[in-house]
Design a protein around this motif. Sequence first.
Motif, short mmCIF file in Angstrom:
data_model
loop_
_atom_site.label_atom_id
_atom_site.label_comp_id
_atom_site.label_asym_id
_atom_site.label_seq_id
_atom_site.Cartn_x
_atom_site.Cartn_y
_atom_site.Cartn_z
N SER A 119 52.41 -50.60 -10.10
CA SER A 119 52.94 -51.88 -10.10
C SER A 119 54.21 -51.97 -8.97
CB SER A 119 53.53 -52.29 -11.47
OG SER A 119 54.27 -51.43 -12.14
N LEU A 120 54.94 -50.59 -9.05
CA LEU A 120 56.09 -50.80 -7.83
C LEU A 120 55.21 -50.57 -6.55
CD1 LEU A 120 58.82 -48.43 -9.63
CD2 LEU A 120 58.70 -50.84 -9.14
N SER B 31 58.60 -56.14 -13.12
CA SER B 31 59.42 -56.35 -14.46
C SER B 31 58.62 -55.71 -15.68
CB SER B 31 59.57 -57.90 -15.22
OG SER B 31 58.54 -58.69 -14.65
N VAL B 32 57.30 -55.43 -15.35
CA VAL B 32 56.50 -54.68 -16.39
C VAL B 32 56.90 -53.02 -16.02
CG1 VAL B 32 54.13 -53.56 -16.62
CG2 VAL B 32 54.49 -55.99 -16.10
N SER B 33 57.12 -52.73 -14.65
CA SER B 33 57.29 -51.31 -14.50
C SER B 33 58.56 -51.10 -14.98
CB SER B 33 57.44 -51.04 -13.04
OG SER B 33 58.42 -51.19 -12.50
N VAL B 34 59.70 -52.07 -14.97
CA VAL B 34 60.93 -51.67 -15.49
C VAL B 34 61.14 -51.72 -16.82
CG1 VAL B 34 63.50 -52.52 -15.31
CG2 VAL B 34 62.32 -52.78 -13.58
N SER B 35 60.27 -52.45 -17.53
CA SER B 35 60.41 -52.53 -19.09
C SER B 35 59.53 -51.33 -19.63
CB SER B 35 59.69 -53.77 -19.48
OG SER B 35 58.55 -54.03 -19.15
N VAL B 36 58.69 -50.81 -18.73
CA VAL B 36 58.00 -49.60 -19.58
C VAL B 36 59.02 -48.30 -19.10
CG1 VAL B 36 55.66 -50.25 -19.86
CG2 VAL B 36 56.44 -49.04 -17.86
N ILE C 215 44.39 -48.31 -2.41
CA ILE C 215 44.78 -47.02 -2.45
C ILE C 215 46.26 -46.84 -2.53
CG2 ILE C 215 44.61 -45.32 -0.39
CD1 ILE C 215 42.21 -46.45 0.49
N ASN C 216 46.89 -47.84 -2.06
CA ASN C 216 48.34 -47.85 -2.07
C ASN C 216 48.91 -47.63 -3.44
OD1 ASN C 216 50.91 -48.44 -1.16
ND2 ASN C 216 50.68 -50.44 -2.30
N ALA C 217 48.24 -48.36 -4.30
CA ALA C 217 48.54 -48.23 -5.78
C ALA C 217 48.32 -46.99 -6.43
CB ALA C 217 47.82 -49.15 -6.50
N VAL C 218 47.16 -46.24 -5.75
CA VAL C 218 46.92 -44.81 -6.29
C VAL C 218 47.89 -43.89 -5.74
CG1 VAL C 218 45.25 -43.13 -6.29
CG2 VAL C 218 44.42 -45.34 -6.58
#
Lengths: 250, 316
Positions: free
Chosen positions: B55-56, B230-235, B265-268
């Motif tokens: 996500s980031l 916000s998903v990434s910050v909350s986990v 690819i960027n996400a991976v």
Amino acid sequence: MNNFIKIKNLFFNYGEKKVLKGLGAEFSADIVGICGANGCGKTTLLKIISGIIKEYEGEIEIFDKNIKDYKKKELATLLSFVPGEVNTPFEFRVMDILLMGRLPRLNFLDSYSKTDFNKIFDIADKIGIRSILDRNFNNLSNGERQLVLVAQALIQGSSVILMDEPTSHLDINHKIKIFDILKNETFSRKIKVITVLHDLKLAADYCDEICFMNDGKFDFKLKPSELLTGCDKISKIYSISEDKIKRYIL
Amino acid sequence: MKKNKNLIFYKIFFSALLFCLFSYFSLTIPSDYDKDILINLRIPRFLTLIITGFSLSTAGMILQLLTKNPLADPFIIGTSGSSMLAIIISNIIGLKFYGFEYFFLILSFSVSATLISYKISVLSSSQNTSLLLSGIALNSFVLSIIVIFVIFSRDATVNFFHLSFGSFAYNEYRVIGYSFFIISILFIIISVLIEHIKIIAFDEEKAETLGVNTKRLKLIVFIITAALTSVSVSVSGIIGFVGLMIPHITRRLLSNADLKILFLINAVYGAFFLLISDLAVKSLFYPTELPPGVISSIAGSIFFIWLVLKREKRNE
């Protein structure tokens, strides 16, 4: 001759500054040049016609229909806009940029088809940019970039092309090349071109009609053949002497 | 030649990935105790890290494309900070983790932070710099409010540490499942919109004349990046600079790839980077464990300075 664009009573302000003051015009010629001193509102006018600026007063009709009544995608198949310059910090392949021209014809969730690619190869061959399709846009010369932008507009397949000083950064051979291409297209595919120009010589060579703007309004129209006899009027717009204008055009 | 180079790179990348995965799970003979560790600690941790990395780095890449600013990042423009504030507030008022109200609160905070930063930057003439400046202002504003909450509330103090430098531990499977569900929906939306985003990154006026409703699209995509953040910050709390570094690295390694593939690819790569930094924080000062944000912030700030210097040089 039918007028493909009619403009009535166009007003536009940038904040306090009045840019267009009741401009009205009708265009019918194949290649229309718009000339005028810096800051008289040429670029603003183009941006309004192409739908980039929406907060104006007045009416603009394209093919006898108000541009506010067109859907955005519909308008994109009628008009294409060639910016004078594109600055992007990212790397784009030329092929990707040309593909963008097919987007208005794409349905939601569709991807580019073989006909899209064929169309692109056709036009790339015609313009002579087939060899740079895989190169990075930011590494091209100014002339090549402008060729790519013109190609993109042609690929868009619209009937009117609006150009904002397309050749002001270019050397002579690219200037002539771009206008030759456009001239050919107006013959072969019956498209219309409206271009903002600084170079009166170029306007005299290629335009079928030259409109002069002064202080947010259209002042007068000239045929290229009348350019020399109209020098007194032109000199008023640019506020320099008649002789100098004459010497420049010749 | 170029293809060869890419192939070699991929081979190195995948063998490194496999190596990391093996050493991460250290799959020896599983006893019950080992199984317990694997299932209740290692795998949730690994999944959390994947969610965060995905996500980031995606949020960073899309923010950069949309604002045409290579220095944009959800941490720098203040989205992460605002999500953290929202999480602390929702902890204090006792909202249930991953209830609807919880996510709505965090999302509204992060969306408004993103939009505020962007609106301020649009008003100013030098957009690139002012996006960063408004981000700084927003970050310190949010941080001071967080500090006020932390001082007055005991519960928030514990959270404060975990949130401000990140932590991959402490996540239930249910939370991870929710998060995966949300980011996969967001990824689908992004992949539908990616052609349009590409044109905006090329030239906004051109996009307008190609039938793209730029205003609406920008709003939608800003909300998506805020939601990803916000998903990434909350986990896992705030892990800065991942969204800044990874897209640059991806673009440099694969300059000719299409954006549709590039963003996956960027996400991976984002997840891969966090995997390495997690290995580092666990093993560098064993048995003491550093928070993962430390590594990414050290690497990221050096990278940021290098990027600014490089841009200055080009502008000269």
